[in-house]
Enzyme design. Structure first.
Site, mmCIF file in Angstrom:
data_model
loop_
_atom_site.group_PDB
_atom_site.id
_atom_site.type_symbol
_atom_site.label_atom_id
_atom_site.label_comp_id
_atom_site.label_asym_id
_atom_site.label_seq_id
_atom_site.Cartn_x
_atom_site.Cartn_y
_atom_site.Cartn_z
ATOM 1 N N GLU A 1 -2.839 6.613 2.393
ATOM 2 C CA GLU A 1 -2.614 5.210 2.711
ATOM 3 C C GLU A 1 -3.550 4.840 3.853
ATOM 4 O O GLU A 1 -3.580 5.518 4.886
ATOM 5 C CB GLU A 1 -1.158 4.979 3.101
ATOM 6 N N LYS B 1 0.811 -1.218 0.000
ATOM 7 C CA LYS B 1 0.000 0.000 0.000
ATOM 8 C C LYS B 1 0.848 1.273 0.000
ATOM 9 O O LYS B 1 0.460 2.269 -0.617
ATOM 10 C CB LYS B 1 -0.998 0.013 1.162
ATOM 11 N N THR B 2 2.011 1.262 0.654
ATOM 12 C CA THR B 2 2.858 2.456 0.630
ATOM 13 C C THR B 2 3.393 2.709 -0.774
ATOM 14 O O THR B 2 3.363 3.835 -1.278
ATOM 15 C CB THR B 2 4.021 2.312 1.621
#
Length: 410
Positions: free
Chosen positions: A141, A97-98
């Protein structure tokens, strides 16, 4: 306020007109260039009169700054407020996700969209993990570790993948799936990999068949050629997820895809730190789950090094106990693995008797890997200084402070 999530909130809150102060146990790399310097150490005197106290899940109720009687707000509630200010693309998932969020920021900027963003790591092309742009969209995020993603108000929700990782929060994979299903339901538009369509049958699926190249990949997306400089099949999938969200946002897809050719990654995500005096390349990565460790080793192989050497620091006693066998099997894919002791983060050793990094080292040996159990940083640094040779690639892997060893070797 020095961590990856809290520092971003501090930067954006100030941009939106708040007077911001805060504290932490150590100086923050994220805030060094912002003029927002946390007070070192926690004390009730750090809370100004009339302030609202924003805290993260890592801060217990008995922290002196939470016992002043000041009104409190969990960081997820503040992030939720921010997502109601602009149309928001929220990116969640167990892995990636980052990087996917960073790709979105980079691609949107490349297409002239100038997004606002709060990401859990430095976007290397901006040199920051947060900013308040002039454009229409906000990229965030969305953290699933404490279910705080359910506090957000996304317009577009992206889930990159789903596995059981945070064992103190989730009882089973079904529990994880239910949380992601609820998160996806919050959004007007949804993006998932094909294997997760059961969580949101009307979502737009993403997938990619990529040609892996030395240190990158190439693939087609909606008739547009995409070239990446970040290695590994997992990064090609991350890029496909990001571009799917770009398309749903109505942003110029060819311009966004072209911009990804210059994407250099996110902080602590396959981050090249430098080359040692002996000629070994040192790459740092946040990988702290067996799936992530295996994917990062596979990505390292695309650079065709003489050997892939891994220095791994397990993160959390609870995760180490449950995932030791998986970590061992993943680390056995390296030519040599060196295992440090557990980085405890918010957990206490006395609550997890018998759990050390040696569980992972033993599992790697059982999987027929070449492994060294060197629990302390100084031991690992001395061993690696003698071991590394020209052409080797050293991966420092983990969510703790393992990167300190890699930097010391340089």
């Amino acid at each position: 306020m020095g961590g990856a999530g809290m520092s971003g909130l501090a930067v954006v809150a100030r941009a939106l007109g708040a007077t911001v102060t805060g504290s932490d146990r150590a100086p923050s790399p994220y805030l060094a260039a912002t003029g927002l310097e946390p007070v070192i150490g926690h004390a009730a005197a750090n809370v100004p009169a009339g302030a609202e106290v924003v805290y993260s899940s890592a801060i217990p109720p008995d922290n002196p700054e939470r016992t002043t009687g000041a009104p409190e707000l969990h960081r997820a509630d503040l992030l939720g407020e921010i997502t109601r200010l602009k149309p928001t693309i929220a990116v969640s998932g167990t892995h990636g996700k980052t990087t996917t969020s960073s790709m979105l920021v980079h691609a949107l900027r490349g297409a002239g969209a100038d997004p606002s963003y709060l990401v859990g790591g430095e976007v290397r092309s901006t040199g920051a993990n947060a900013g308040w742009g002039t454009g229409e969209w906000l990229v965030v995020e969305a953290d699933e570790s404490d279910r705080s993603l359910l506090k957000l108000a996304p317009t577009i929700a992206v889930v990159t993948n789903a596995e059981l990782d945070h064992h103190t929060t989730y009882s089973s994979r079904r529990d994880v799936d239910d949380t992601f299903r609820a998160f996806l339901a919050l959004a007007e538009r949804r993006v998932v990999p094909p294997e997760l369509l059961a969580l949101a049958p009307d979502a737009t699926p993403f997938g990619v068949v990529a040609e892996l190249t030395p240190g990158g990949s190439r693939f087609g997306f909606d008739g547009v050629e995409v070239t990446l400089r970040v290695p590994g099949a997992h990064n090609a999938r991350n890029a496909a997820a990001a571009l799917t969200a770009v398309r749903l946002a109505g942003v110029d897809l060819p311009a966004a895809a072209a911009a990804l050719a210059g994407f250099e990654g996110a902080g602590r995500r396959f981050e090249r730190l430098g080359t040692t005096a002996s000629g070994a390349l040192v790459v740092d990565d946040y990988a702290h789950h067996p799936t992530e460790v295996r994917a990062t080793i596979e990505a390292a192989r695309t650079l065709a090094p003489r050997r892939v050497v891994v220095l791994f620091q397990p993160h959390l006693y609870s995760r180490t106990r449950r995932e030791a066998r998986g970590f061992g099997a993943a680390l056995a894919q390296a030519d040599l693995a060196v295992v440090l002791d557990v980085y405890p983060a918010r957990e206490r050793a006395e609550d997890h008797p018998g759990v050390t990094g040696k569980l992972v080292a033993d599992a790697a040996a059982d999987a027929r890997g070449r492994v060294a159990w060197l629990p302390r940083h100084a031991q690992a640094e001395a061993f690696l200084r003698d071991e590394l040779r020209a052409g080797d690639l050293l991966l420092t892997l983990g969510a703790g402070d393992v990167d300190r060893v890699g930097r010391a070797l340089l």
